[in-house]
Design a protein around this motif. Structure first.
Motif, short mmCIF file in Angstrom:
data_model
loop_
_atom_site.label_atom_id
_atom_site.label_comp_id
_atom_site.label_asym_id
_atom_site.label_seq_id
_atom_site.Cartn_x
_atom_site.Cartn_y
_atom_site.Cartn_z
N PRO A 57 -66.19 -43.23 -86.38
CA PRO A 57 -67.37 -43.72 -86.77
C PRO A 57 -67.58 -43.91 -88.42
O PRO A 57 -68.30 -44.78 -88.65
CB PRO A 57 -68.55 -42.91 -86.15
CG PRO A 57 -67.91 -41.56 -85.78
CD PRO A 57 -66.47 -41.84 -85.37
N ILE A 63 -64.57 -50.50 -87.92
CA ILE A 63 -65.67 -51.17 -87.34
C ILE A 63 -66.03 -52.69 -87.44
O ILE A 63 -65.83 -53.47 -86.93
CB ILE A 63 -66.94 -50.47 -87.49
CG1 ILE A 63 -66.74 -49.07 -86.99
CG2 ILE A 63 -68.13 -51.13 -87.15
CD1 ILE A 63 -67.85 -47.98 -87.30
N LEU A 75 -72.14 -49.38 -81.04
CA LEU A 75 -72.57 -48.23 -81.99
C LEU A 75 -73.65 -47.42 -80.97
O LEU A 75 -74.30 -47.90 -80.70
CB LEU A 75 -72.90 -48.53 -83.35
CG LEU A 75 -72.15 -49.48 -84.09
CD1 LEU A 75 -72.64 -50.07 -85.35
CD2 LEU A 75 -70.61 -49.08 -84.13
N ALA A 154 -68.77 -45.05 -82.36
CA ALA A 154 -68.28 -46.57 -82.31
C ALA A 154 -67.42 -46.80 -81.40
O ALA A 154 -66.37 -46.05 -81.27
CB ALA A 154 -67.92 -46.89 -83.87
#
Length: 192
Positions: A57, A63, A75, A154
């Motif tokens: 994350p 991402i 997420l 994520a």
């Protein structure tokens, strides 16, 4: 996909009993994704099975790559009470950002609990650049610094069944190569 489809999958993946709010304790994203992978997301005419993988994350570049390559990143975030503020017409803040005005309530990430959403697109990579989040049936704008302050997990998802016949993966590579790369990544081999 309609509301009954969503409620049916939510019940399957979280233990929620429709019509009984006391049974709604939310979901754990990896459990929800595992149920989707193993049992599918049943719709009226088909059942969808995602290929998924977890991202670090804190790695906002990963991402961004998932968002650009697979259309969205899934997420898990820790919402603050200040994020839940609405104006007199019931509208949320036009932009989630940090810091927030004191009159909006506690700005502490997690003070309003956890939430799942999709990161749909972004305008740039600076802390104050804007991202679009899909949540509660709407588009919510936020800054990257808000995402950084709230994110706790994520994931990337790819849905083979949603691609037209003969089309390669969302990243334009052979689907089997994408599956192999994902398996290697999940096994800790990394991606070359």
């Amino acid at each position: 996909m309609d509301t009954p489809d969503a409620v049916r999958f939510y019940a399957l993946s979280t233990g929620y009993v429709p019509g009984h709010p006391a049974t709604d304790h939310g979901g754990v994203e990896v459990d929800v994704l595992t149920i989707a992978l193993q049992q599918g997301y049943a719709l009226a005419r088909q059942t969808l099975f995602p290929l998924w993988g977890t991202l670090e994350p804190a790695d906002l570049n990963a991402i961004r790559n998932v968002t650009a390559g697979l259309s969205a990143a899934y997420l898990g975030v820790q919402l603050a009470v200040a994020d839940m503020w609405t104006d007199t017409a019931g509208n949320p803040p036009p932009l989630w950002d940090t810091p927030t005005p004191a009159e909006r309530g506690d700005p502490t990430p997690g003070s309003a609990g956890g939430h799942c959403l999709l990161l749909w697109d972004y305008t740039g990579t600076a802390d104050t650049d804007v991202v679009t989040l899909l949540t509660w049936g709407m588009r919510q704008k936020a800054t990257w610094r808000w995402v950084r302050s709230r994110i706790m997990e994520a994931h990337g998802l790819a849905w083979r069944q949603l691609l037209p016949a003969g089309v390669l993966s969302p990243t334009h590579q052979d689907w089997d190569a994408l599956v192999s790369a994902n398996e290697a990544y999940l096994a800790g081999a990394g991606i070359g």
